[in-house]
Enzyme design. Structure first.
Site, PDB file in Angstrom:
ATOM      1  N   GLU A 191      34.086  11.039 -23.716  1.00  0.00           N
ATOM      2  CA  GLU A 191      33.179  10.857 -22.586  1.00  0.00           C
ATOM      3  C   GLU A 191      33.903  11.076 -21.280  1.00  0.00           C
ATOM      4  OE1 GLU A 191      32.221   7.346 -24.148  1.00  0.00           O
ATOM      5  OE2 GLU A 191      30.522   8.185 -25.240  1.00  0.00           O
ATOM      6  N   HIS A 217      34.844  -1.153 -28.008  1.00  0.00           N
ATOM      7  CA  HIS A 217      33.906  -0.993 -29.124  1.00  0.00           C
ATOM      8  C   HIS A 217      34.367  -1.704 -30.406  1.00  0.00           C
ATOM      9  CE1 HIS A 217      32.513   3.114 -27.218  1.00  0.00           C
ATOM     10  NE2 HIS A 217      32.165   2.059 -26.493  1.00  0.00           N
ATOM     11  N   ASN A 276      29.274   5.816 -28.813  1.00  0.00           N
ATOM     12  CA  ASN A 276      29.174   4.437 -28.324  1.00  0.00           C
ATOM     13  C   ASN A 276      28.186   3.667 -29.216  1.00  0.00           C
ATOM     14  OD1 ASN A 276      29.195   6.668 -26.378  1.00  0.00           O
ATOM     15  ND2 ASN A 276      30.092   5.110 -25.096  1.00  0.00           N
TER      16      ASN A 276
HETATM   17  C1  LIG Z   1      33.236  -2.718 -20.600  1.00  0.00           C
HETATM   18  C2  LIG Z   1      32.404  -2.273 -21.790  1.00  0.00           C
HETATM   19  C3  LIG Z   1      31.750  -1.047 -21.741  1.00  0.00           C
HETATM   20  C4  LIG Z   1      30.983  -0.630 -22.830  1.00  0.00           C
HETATM   21  N1  LIG Z   1      30.240   0.530 -22.737  1.00  0.00           N
HETATM   22  C5  LIG Z   1      29.378   0.852 -23.733  1.00  0.00           C
HETATM   23  C6  LIG Z   1      28.464   1.946 -23.605  1.00  0.00           C
HETATM   24  O1  LIG Z   1      28.391   2.593 -22.544  1.00  0.00           O
HETATM   25  N2  LIG Z   1      27.651   2.239 -24.653  1.00  0.00           N
HETATM   26  C7  LIG Z   1      27.681   1.522 -25.837  1.00  0.00           C
HETATM   27  O2  LIG Z   1      26.940   1.843 -26.771  1.00  0.00           O
HETATM   28  N3  LIG Z   1      28.517   0.458 -25.962  1.00  0.00           N
HETATM   29  C8  LIG Z   1      29.332   0.095 -24.939  1.00  0.00           C
HETATM   30  N4  LIG Z   1      30.109  -1.026 -25.056  1.00  0.00           N
HETATM   31  C9  LIG Z   1      30.058  -1.781 -26.324  1.00  0.00           C
HETATM   32  C10 LIG Z   1      28.766  -2.584 -26.496  1.00  0.00           C
HETATM   33  O3  LIG Z   1      28.492  -3.352 -25.340  1.00  0.00           O
HETATM   34  C11 LIG Z   1      28.936  -3.490 -27.730  1.00  0.00           C
HETATM   35  O4  LIG Z   1      29.113  -2.628 -28.842  1.00  0.00           O
HETATM   36  C12 LIG Z   1      27.731  -4.385 -27.967  1.00  0.00           C
HETATM   37  O5  LIG Z   1      27.504  -5.234 -26.883  1.00  0.00           O
HETATM   38  C13 LIG Z   1      27.942  -5.219 -29.228  1.00  0.00           C
HETATM   39  O6  LIG Z   1      26.710  -5.847 -29.541  1.00  0.00           O
HETATM   40  P1  LIG Z   1      26.677  -7.115 -30.484  1.00  0.00           P
HETATM   41  O7  LIG Z   1      25.247  -7.476 -30.705  1.00  0.00           O
HETATM   42  O8  LIG Z   1      27.504  -6.843 -31.694  1.00  0.00           O
HETATM   43  O9  LIG Z   1      27.422  -8.289 -29.701  1.00  0.00           O
HETATM   44  P2  LIG Z   1      27.632  -8.638 -28.153  1.00  0.00           P
HETATM   45  O10 LIG Z   1      26.816  -7.755 -27.277  1.00  0.00           O
HETATM   46  O11 LIG Z   1      29.091  -8.698 -27.927  1.00  0.00           O
HETATM   47  O12 LIG Z   1      27.014 -10.106 -28.031  1.00  0.00           O
HETATM   48  C14 LIG Z   1      27.608 -11.231 -28.625  1.00  0.00           C
HETATM   49  C15 LIG Z   1      27.217 -12.466 -27.813  1.00  0.00           C
HETATM   50  O13 LIG Z   1      27.552 -13.631 -28.540  1.00  0.00           O
HETATM   51  C16 LIG Z   1      28.145 -14.586 -27.682  1.00  0.00           C
HETATM   52  N5  LIG Z   1      29.022 -15.418 -28.513  1.00  0.00           N
HETATM   53  C17 LIG Z   1      30.170 -15.043 -29.123  1.00  0.00           C
HETATM   54  N6  LIG Z   1      30.683 -16.064 -29.839  1.00  0.00           N
HETATM   55  C18 LIG Z   1      29.846 -17.114 -29.653  1.00  0.00           C
HETATM   56  C19 LIG Z   1      29.854 -18.458 -30.118  1.00  0.00           C
HETATM   57  N7  LIG Z   1      30.826 -18.917 -30.919  1.00  0.00           N
HETATM   58  N8  LIG Z   1      28.859 -19.285 -29.707  1.00  0.00           N
HETATM   59  C20 LIG Z   1      27.879 -18.835 -28.890  1.00  0.00           C
HETATM   60  N9  LIG Z   1      27.821 -17.563 -28.425  1.00  0.00           N
HETATM   61  C21 LIG Z   1      28.788 -16.715 -28.807  1.00  0.00           C
HETATM   62  C22 LIG Z   1      28.877 -13.752 -26.654  1.00  0.00           C
HETATM   63  O14 LIG Z   1      29.102 -14.481 -25.460  1.00  0.00           O
HETATM   64  C23 LIG Z   1      27.927 -12.576 -26.469  1.00  0.00           C
HETATM   65  O15 LIG Z   1      26.988 -12.813 -25.457  1.00  0.00           O
HETATM   66  C24 LIG Z   1      30.890  -1.448 -23.997  1.00  0.00           C
HETATM   67  C25 LIG Z   1      31.542  -2.681 -24.024  1.00  0.00           C
HETATM   68  C26 LIG Z   1      32.285  -3.101 -22.938  1.00  0.00           C
HETATM   69  C27 LIG Z   1      32.969  -4.441 -23.001  1.00  0.00           C
END
Ligand SMILES: Cc1cc2nc3c(=O)[nH]c(=O)nc-3n(C[C@H](O)[C@H](O)[C@H](O)COP(=O)(O)OP(=O)(O)OC[C@H]3O[C@@H](n4cnc5c(N)ncnc54)[C@H](O)[C@@H]3O)c2cc1C
Length: 560
Positions: free
Chosen positions: A413, A498, A536
């Site tokens: 990207e 990621h 992503n």
């Molecule tokens: C800076 C950055 C840029 C990114 N850019 C992109 C992009 O452009 N495109 C893309 O596709 N992906 C991107 N990503 C990755 C994407 O955001 C993640 O893959 C995605 O958010 C993961 O989704 P998830 O549902 O697995 O968990 P998450 O979105 O990580 O959500 C997990 C949640 O659970 C909460 N949690 C964790 N442990 C506990 C606990 N013990 N008790 C209570 N709550 C808890 C956390 O606080 C969080 O809010 C990026 C990530 C970052 C950090």
């Protein structure tokens, strides 16, 4: 209730809850029933229903369904369960990010970060740590429940979002559906036809994925950086493609004309966007709260999971305030438990539960198969006659697609370096195909769960991104920037955005996310995906959660 109205009401409740400093809230269905959509009710204080404290709720008996985490997987689970009639409690360790603080800002300023930037750190830990070799990027901040966390393991650091919306609050909005052949390779047990005909389109629609107008892209000063890198890639024989986004492209265009407040064009991204971004609190979570059946508890960290005295699951939850003071320790029982704490959070809780004997029936696959989607970053120094522009949008819209390469597939990207002055830099976030994986391991001495990824496991990713960029450097007569990632490094191989895996679909769980040996316990987030998705990941996480939840709701007796 029609979907637009549901989203409007849910969004309004999320706004009001923050304005009233509620740490637990849902939609006040009675007040919502009386609202008139033709008027702007966004700040109608009757819309958010304060929920009873968690401790009090716990005493009322077992809850039908709890979702841990409010990221992509958790948000899909909450919405679909609620639509199926199941009342849902969501537990989120971060805070709600919808209302401004006393300084008029919701999030910290990127260039003058404060405690809101990072999750309980004394100093920011930005991915690009220096400029011209100088430590001018990071700064000391107050320890606070900020929106971005960097979890540092010995071999790699992992960035994650904290707050209602999880990663959607801090990510770059790139909303990419993976190539079908690679999806079939990594998840052969999933019916790809169904995914591509039904679940990917659904996820894209609810997330609000949109596409930039190519003509606008060609003319925008804020995307000069992307055009320069694209043209150089093409001249070097590579294919490029537009990247879909959940940032509102119309807002973006208005930002450039100063017809809308600037966010992507004001250097905002990893510490949160004030405008333009369709984060989950504006899409799935607004829809979920809008059903009237979802209650979100913020600043609640789940610390332990075990089987409940009468079946179901018992959770130990710690409530904190925004400064990290412990307010309460509560035990809460539930019949069905949905793990949406992200690859790190979910894997950590489950590995610990298995190893301490709380959930000994979890199989040995729990904790395995973690990967970083082959993430590595690098930057090139352009000639003085190839300026990349002093105004740079933080939202990438273009990538170099060399995934078809037979031995070193790379999707690179083209990312900005929005310093606010001309820097002649072309930056890349490489997604590479790296077969290395790591395992989450419990350390009985510390009671902590670690990740055994070693830096050397990144060698292939570094080599593959360099192989691509070497071709461009040769063709352009340019060199790498070595001043941005610390230690004179050319390729940043010490962090990832990621994290994927740890509870793989079809291994730790069945083919729909049900954890083997634990009825009523489900994984819904990025830990299901085997370490790599080639693009992503959030669209894939969302679509897979949609598919799995549809099956679970159809077959399992939830909420009874
Ligand atoms: C800076 C950055 C840029 C990114 N850019 C992109 C992009 O452009 N495109 C893309 O596709 N992906 C991107 N990503 C990755 C994407 O955001 C993640 O893959 C995605 O958010 C993961 O989704 P998830 O549902 O697995 O968990 P998450 O979105 O990580 O959500 C997990 C949640 O659970 C909460 N949690 C964790 N442990 C506990 C606990 N013990 N008790 C209570 N709550 C808890 C956390 O606080 C969080 O809010 C990026 C990530 C970052 C950090």
């Amino acid at each position: 209730m029609n979907p637009t109205r549901r989203r409007f009401l849910g969004h309004a409740a999320l706004q009001v809850a923050a304005a009233s400093s509620m740490s637990a809230f849902g939609l006040n269905v009675a007040a919502a029933g009386a609202t008139d959509l033709s008027r702007d009710q966004r700040f109608d204080p009757s819309l958010a229903k304060p929920a009873m404290p968690l401790g009090q709720l716990a005493q009322q008996g077992r809850l039908p369904a709890v979702v841990i985490g409010t990221g992509y997987g958790g948000a899909v689970a909450a919405l679909r369960l609620a639509q199926a009639g199941v009342p849902v409690v969501m537990l989120e360790m971060g805070r709600l990010w919808t209302q401004p603080a006393a300084d008029g800002r919701i999030f910290a300023k990127t260039t003058a970060a404060d405690g809101r930037a990072m999750w309980f750190k004394s100093r920011t830990e930005a991915p690009i740590s220096s400029f011209l070799g100088l430590d001018v990027i990071n700064r000391n901040i107050d320890r606070y429940a900020g929106v971005l966390d960097r979890v540092n393991f010995p071999g790699i650091s992992v960035y994650v979002g904290r707050g209602v919306g999880g990663g959607s609050l801090v990510n770059g909005s790139m909303a990419v559906t993976p190539r079908r052949d690679y999806f079939e390779e990594i998840l052969p047990e999933v019916d790809a036809s169904e995914m591509y005909q039904r679940w990917f389109p659904l996820a894209n629609a609810v997330l609000g994925v949109n596409h930039v107008d190519p003509a606008w892209f060609e003319s925008s000063a804020a995307y000069r950086f992307a055009r320069v890198a694209r043209d150089q890639a093409r001249q070097s024989g590579f294919k490029t493609m537009f990247v879909p986004t959940v940032y509102d492209v119309n807002h973006l265009a208005k930002e450039e004309l100063n017809l809308a407040p600037r966010s992507a064009l004001a250097q905002e991204v990893i510490y949160g966007n004030h405008h333009g971004k369709r984060s989950l609190d504006k899409t799935y979570l607004a829809d979920a709260v809008g059903t009237g059946r979802v209650t979100i508890y913020t600043l609640q960290q789940v610390r332990r999971i075990r089987v409940g005295p009468q079946g179901g699951y018992l959770l130990d939850v710690r409530e904190i305030d925004e400064r990290g003071n412990v307010l309460a320790e509560v035990q809460i029982g539930c019949q069905s438990l949905f793990m949406g704490a992200g690859s790190l959070g979910t894997s950590e809780l489950l590995v610990k539960a298995r190893e301490t004997g709380d959930l000994p029936q979890l199989n040995e696959e729990v904790g395995r198969g973690w990967g970083h989607n082959g993430n590595v970053m690098a930057a090139r120094a352009n000639h003085l006659w190839s300026p990349t522009g002093k105004l740079q949008s933080t939202m990438p819209l273009m990538g170099i697609d060399d995934w078809a390469h037979p031995s070193r597939p790379v999707f690179a990207e083209i990312t900005p370096l929005p310093t606010g002055f001309e820097n002649w830099v072309s930056m890349y976030l490489g997604v590479t195909k790296n077969p290395e994986r790591a395992t989450f391991r419990f350390d009985a001495a510390t009671g902590r769960v670690g990740l055994d990824w070693r830096r050397e496991q990144n060698a292939k990713s570094v080599q593959d991104l360099r192989a691509l960029l070497d071709v461009i450097n040769r063709r352009q007569g340019t060199v790498y920037r070595t001043d941005l990632f610390g230690g004179g490094k050319v390729v940043a191989d010490d962090f990832t955005y990621h994290p994927l895996g740890g509870c793989l679909l079809g291994r730790a769980t069945d083919t729909f996310g049900r954890l083997k040996g634990c009825p009523g316990l489900y994984v819904v987030d990025g830990s299901l995906i085997p370490g790599s998705v080639g693009v992503n990941p959030f669209v894939t996480i969302t679509a897979l959660a949609e598919r799995n939840l549809a099956r679970v709701i159809e077959q399992d007796r939830l909420g009874t």
